[in-house]
Design a protein around this motif. Structure first.
Motif, PDB file in Angstrom:
ATOM      1  N   UNK A 181       0.802  -1.215   0.000  1.00  0.00           N
ATOM      2  CA  UNK A 181       0.000   0.000   0.000  1.00  0.00           C
ATOM      3  C   UNK A 181       0.838   1.269   0.000  1.00  0.00           C
ATOM      4  N   UNK A 182       2.068   1.157   0.426  1.00  0.00           N
ATOM      5  CA  UNK A 182       2.930   2.327   0.507  1.00  0.00           C
ATOM      6  C   UNK A 182       2.445   3.344   1.530  1.00  0.00           C
ATOM      7  N   UNK A 183       1.838   2.854   2.601  1.00  0.00           N
ATOM      8  CA  UNK A 183       1.373   3.776   3.654  1.00  0.00           C
ATOM      9  C   UNK A 183       2.570   4.361   4.392  1.00  0.00           C
ATOM     10  N   UNK A 184       2.400   5.583   4.846  1.00  0.00           N
ATOM     11  CA  UNK A 184       3.448   6.132   5.696  1.00  0.00           C
ATOM     12  C   UNK A 184       3.038   5.898   7.144  1.00  0.00           C
ATOM     13  N   UNK A 185       3.780   5.037   7.810  1.00  0.00           N
ATOM     14  CA  UNK A 185       3.477   4.776   9.213  1.00  0.00           C
ATOM     15  C   UNK A 185       4.327   5.689  10.080  1.00  0.00           C
ATOM     16  N   UNK A 186       3.725   6.103  11.178  1.00  0.00           N
ATOM     17  CA  UNK A 186       4.454   7.016  12.052  1.00  0.00           C
ATOM     18  C   UNK A 186       5.081   6.275  13.220  1.00  0.00           C
ATOM     19  N   UNK A 187       6.276   6.678  13.620  1.00  0.00           N
ATOM     20  CA  UNK A 187       6.886   6.013  14.778  1.00  0.00           C
ATOM     21  C   UNK A 187       6.101   6.301  16.058  1.00  0.00           C
ATOM     22  N   UNK A 188       6.160   5.366  17.004  1.00  0.00           N
ATOM     23  CA  UNK A 188       5.433   5.525  18.261  1.00  0.00           C
ATOM     24  C   UNK A 188       6.251   6.180  19.353  1.00  0.00           C
ATOM     25  N   UNK A 189       7.541   5.830  19.333  1.00  0.00           N
ATOM     26  CA  UNK A 189       8.372   6.197  20.470  1.00  0.00           C
ATOM     27  C   UNK A 189       8.025   5.368  21.706  1.00  0.00           C
ATOM     28  N   UNK A 190       7.594   4.100  21.495  1.00  0.00           N
ATOM     29  CA  UNK A 190       7.215   3.250  22.618  1.00  0.00           C
ATOM     30  C   UNK A 190       8.391   2.534  23.256  1.00  0.00           C
ATOM     31  N   UNK A 191       9.576   2.741  22.736  1.00  0.00           N
ATOM     32  CA  UNK A 191      10.731   2.050  23.311  1.00  0.00           C
ATOM     33  C   UNK A 191      10.822   0.628  22.788  1.00  0.00           C
ATOM     34  N   UNK A 192      11.780  -0.135  23.316  1.00  0.00           N
ATOM     35  CA  UNK A 192      11.980  -1.500  22.828  1.00  0.00           C
ATOM     36  C   UNK A 192      10.718  -2.363  23.004  1.00  0.00           C
ATOM     37  N   UNK A 193      10.478  -3.184  21.988  1.00  0.00           N
ATOM     38  CA  UNK A 193       9.264  -3.994  21.934  1.00  0.00           C
ATOM     39  C   UNK A 193       9.660  -5.453  21.827  1.00  0.00           C
ATOM     40  N   UNK A 194       8.962  -6.313  22.559  1.00  0.00           N
ATOM     41  CA  UNK A 194       9.196  -7.740  22.367  1.00  0.00           C
ATOM     42  C   UNK A 194       7.894  -8.380  21.909  1.00  0.00           C
ATOM     43  N   UNK A 195       8.027  -9.499  21.211  1.00  0.00           N
ATOM     44  CA  UNK A 195       6.837 -10.176  20.695  1.00  0.00           C
ATOM     45  C   UNK A 195       6.674 -11.520  21.377  1.00  0.00           C
ATOM     46  N   UNK A 196       5.468 -11.751  21.922  1.00  0.00           N
ATOM     47  CA  UNK A 196       5.151 -13.014  22.583  1.00  0.00           C
ATOM     48  C   UNK A 196       4.397 -13.904  21.586  1.00  0.00           C
ATOM     49  N   UNK A 197       4.997 -15.030  21.184  1.00  0.00           N
ATOM     50  CA  UNK A 197       4.329 -15.936  20.242  1.00  0.00           C
ATOM     51  C   UNK A 197       3.215 -16.698  20.955  1.00  0.00           C
ATOM     52  N   UNK A 198       1.958 -16.523  20.519  1.00  0.00           N
ATOM     53  CA  UNK A 198       0.894 -17.343  21.098  1.00  0.00           C
ATOM     54  C   UNK A 198       1.058 -18.802  20.628  1.00  0.00           C
ATOM     55  N   UNK A 199       0.772 -19.764  21.501  1.00  0.00           N
ATOM     56  CA  UNK A 199       0.963 -21.181  21.134  1.00  0.00           C
ATOM     57  C   UNK A 199       0.208 -21.546  19.860  1.00  0.00           C
ATOM     58  N   UNK A 200      -1.039 -21.085  19.782  1.00  0.00           N
ATOM     59  CA  UNK A 200      -1.873 -21.534  18.673  1.00  0.00           C
ATOM     60  C   UNK A 200      -1.469 -20.889  17.358  1.00  0.00           C
ATOM     61  N   UNK A 201      -0.772 -19.778  17.416  1.00  0.00           N
ATOM     62  CA  UNK A 201      -0.312 -19.150  16.175  1.00  0.00           C
ATOM     63  C   UNK A 201       1.080 -19.656  15.818  1.00  0.00           C
ATOM     64  N   UNK A 202       1.902 -19.851  16.827  1.00  0.00           N
ATOM     65  CA  UNK A 202       3.275 -20.302  16.597  1.00  0.00           C
ATOM     66  C   UNK A 202       3.351 -21.798  16.374  1.00  0.00           C
ATOM     67  N   UNK A 203       3.526 -22.533  17.469  1.00  0.00           N
ATOM     68  CA  UNK A 203       3.729 -23.985  17.316  1.00  0.00           C
ATOM     69  C   UNK A 203       2.590 -24.669  16.573  1.00  0.00           C
ATOM     70  N   UNK A 204       1.356 -24.233  16.778  1.00  0.00           N
ATOM     71  CA  UNK A 204       0.232 -24.916  16.129  1.00  0.00           C
ATOM     72  C   UNK A 204       0.089 -24.561  14.671  1.00  0.00           C
ATOM     73  N   UNK A 205       0.343 -23.307  14.306  1.00  0.00           N
ATOM     74  CA  UNK A 205       0.103 -22.902  12.916  1.00  0.00           C
ATOM     75  C   UNK A 205       1.403 -22.585  12.178  1.00  0.00           C
ATOM     76  N   UNK A 206       2.495 -22.527  12.894  1.00  0.00           N
ATOM     77  CA  UNK A 206       3.779 -22.257  12.235  1.00  0.00           C
ATOM     78  C   UNK A 206       3.938 -20.825  11.765  1.00  0.00           C
ATOM     79  N   UNK A 207       3.144 -19.901  12.320  1.00  0.00           N
ATOM     80  CA  UNK A 207       3.256 -18.498  11.899  1.00  0.00           C
ATOM     81  C   UNK A 207       4.124 -17.747  12.915  1.00  0.00           C
ATOM     82  N   UNK A 208       5.371 -17.545  12.562  1.00  0.00           N
ATOM     83  CA  UNK A 208       6.323 -16.872  13.461  1.00  0.00           C
ATOM     84  C   UNK A 208       6.757 -15.509  12.921  1.00  0.00           C
ATOM     85  N   UNK A 209       7.042 -15.449  11.619  1.00  0.00           N
ATOM     86  CA  UNK A 209       7.648 -14.234  11.067  1.00  0.00           C
ATOM     87  C   UNK A 209       6.653 -13.128  10.730  1.00  0.00           C
ATOM     88  N   UNK A 210       5.455 -13.440  10.171  1.00  0.00           N
ATOM     89  CA  UNK A 210       4.570 -12.331   9.778  1.00  0.00           C
ATOM     90  C   UNK A 210       4.286 -11.313  10.889  1.00  0.00           C
TER      91      UNK A 210
END
Lengths: 371, 68
Positions: free
Chosen positions: A249-278
């Motif tokens: 889409x070429x949208x311009x997204x704006x930064x949040x300034x929320x500081x460092x972010x970590x991602x918690x893989x939900x079991x059903x999305x990760x190990x169950x469905x194999x969706x890690x990178x998206x």
């Protein structure tokens, strides 16, 4: 015996299941290896009467590591169905209100579950793309006490889909997906809900169904075909869909300034469905996002501690605290997850502590920079 | 209740003091009258309710002949 002969023959008692089990780390009396062994050696009655049957979170850490592919969560699920018939039932969390809500949806209810969308965006009653909203409207009522607004996830998704030019179908006739009933051994409720949902989606003429809830997605993908046959539509998780569509889409997204972010893989999305990178790709669409990984990420992710609104215990709380601390230890100020239940559980655990970390959902995080 | 499409008049919460017998009787009378008028079932097609979960019973050794 509910284990298949193949499973019995192949188990070599290596103990990788128990060694991988996050519940066992906190509550040593729960041991997948012991339970498999008991199933093989003993009569099933002993296993069926045990409380531990309800402790498994179906997080699939054991089954994804098992060298002979024993699907322990599925074994547990089969035993739960039998245990329930014998009167061994789980202890429902939140006074059983979520089980009641799911049960009532097996009847001829006339729900008003699309009210959240009215002034937010455009949607339709029939069309190619169905957005399966799941429990969010009910969570909005049940979990307002935690200061959460679960429907905002659905609202943000509707806004984002509209931006991509999609006017999804959302329906008042959608039912609970039955994930929790199924994992609580309540097969009858699960089958009824599955049939309602497939009929509702078929009637809308949809060719693809987009899910934001990982549990709904996995339940449709893995478990619906077993009870309703092959699905007459495609199922997609929104994180995969957006990771493909948003950059175009070429949208311009704006930064949040929320500081460092970590991602918690939900079991059903990760190990169950194999969706890690998206989901990680989506986070990094926001400029200046500093993504920090916790030691246990992707297929090693730690479960959020509770499943199917039952058996919330000191073990659940210990796991949740461990997870929050893990995120803080790697310097994260925001913990993003793609599952409404992970968000609810981690927020609940955090609520009576002074841990300094925000638990937010992926779509809220994205929408915040899409003003 | 609204989400599930259940008529919200089916739930009534009133505070009545122990000394207000007449008000109590009137509330019960009008509420049962209303429920009779609204009729039933509230939601059609539900299976009979399972017995309430009994974690205490489940925690004990279950009799082998037990069936639900």
């Amino acid at each position: 015996m509910l284990l298949t002969q193949k499973q019995v023959d192949y188990c070599m008692e290596c103990g990788v299941c128990t060694g991988s089990c996050p519940v066992n780390r906190v509550s040593p009396s729960f041991s997948p290896r012991q339970m498999i062994k008991q199933a093989i050696m003993d009569c099933d009655e002993n296993l069926l009467a045990r409380r531990e049957l309800w402790s498994c979170l179906a997080c699939a850490r054991c089954s994804t590591r098992c060298p002979v592919q024993i699907d322990f969560p599925e074994v547990i699920r089969a035993y739960r169905g039998e245990a329930r018939k014998m009167g061994n039932r789980p202890l429902a969390s939140h006074h059983g209100v979520l089980q009641a809500i799911a049960g009532l949806q097996t009847g001829e209810v006339k729900q008003q579950r699309t009210a959240w969308a009215q002034d937010v965006g455009t949607f339709r009653s029939s069309g190619d793309t169905f957005y399966f909203v799941g429990c969010l409207p009910y969570f909005e009522v049940v979990f307002s006490y935690l200061g959460l607004t679960p429907v905002s996830t659905a609202q943000n998704i509707l806004r984002i889909l509209n931006k991509i030019g999609i006017e999804p179908v959302i329906s008042d006739d959608e039912r609970c997906c039955g994930h929790d009933a199924m994992w609580s051994g309540d097969e009858a409720t699960f089958q009824k809900l599955a049939q309602w949902n497939v009929d509702t989606i078929k009637a809308s003429g949809a060719k693809r169904v987009i899910f934001s809830c990982p549990e709904g997605y996995t339940t449709f993908r893995k478990h619906y075909p077993k009870v309703v046959g092959d699905l007459p539509f495609e199922v997609l998780h929104i994180s995969e869909f957006l990771a493909q569509e948003l950059p175009k889409l070429g949208l311009t997204l704006e930064p949040h300034g929320d500081g460092p972010v970590s991602y918690h893989d939900p079991c059903k999305l990760g190990r169950w469905a194999g969706i890690y990178e998206p989901p990680r790709q989506l986070l990094q669409l926001v400029p200046e996002t500093q993504l920090v990984e916790m030691p246990r990420n992707r297929e090693n992710s730690l479960c959020c501690g509770t499943s199917a609104w039952m058996e919330c215990s000191s073990c659940s709380k210990a796991m949740q605290m461990e997870r929050l601390q893990e995120a803080i230890d790697v310097g994260a100020q925001t913990l993003v997850t793609a599952c409404p239940k992970c968000q609810i559980h981690l927020t609940c655990a955090k609520s009576n502590t002074d841990l300094n970390i925000d638990v937010v959902d992926l779509y809220g995080f994205l929408a915040k920079s899409m003003k | 209740m609204r989400l599930l499409g259940i008529d919200e008049r089916r739930l009534r919460l009133k505070w009545v003091s122990a000394s207000e017998g007449i008000i109590f009787a009137e509330q019960v009378r009008s509420f049962t009258q209303l429920l009779r008028e609204l009729g039933g079932p509230v939601i059609a097609g539900l299976p009979p309710r399972e017995a309430a979960p009994t974690p205490v019973a489940a925690a004990m050794e279950l009799p082998k002949t037990a069936s639900a």
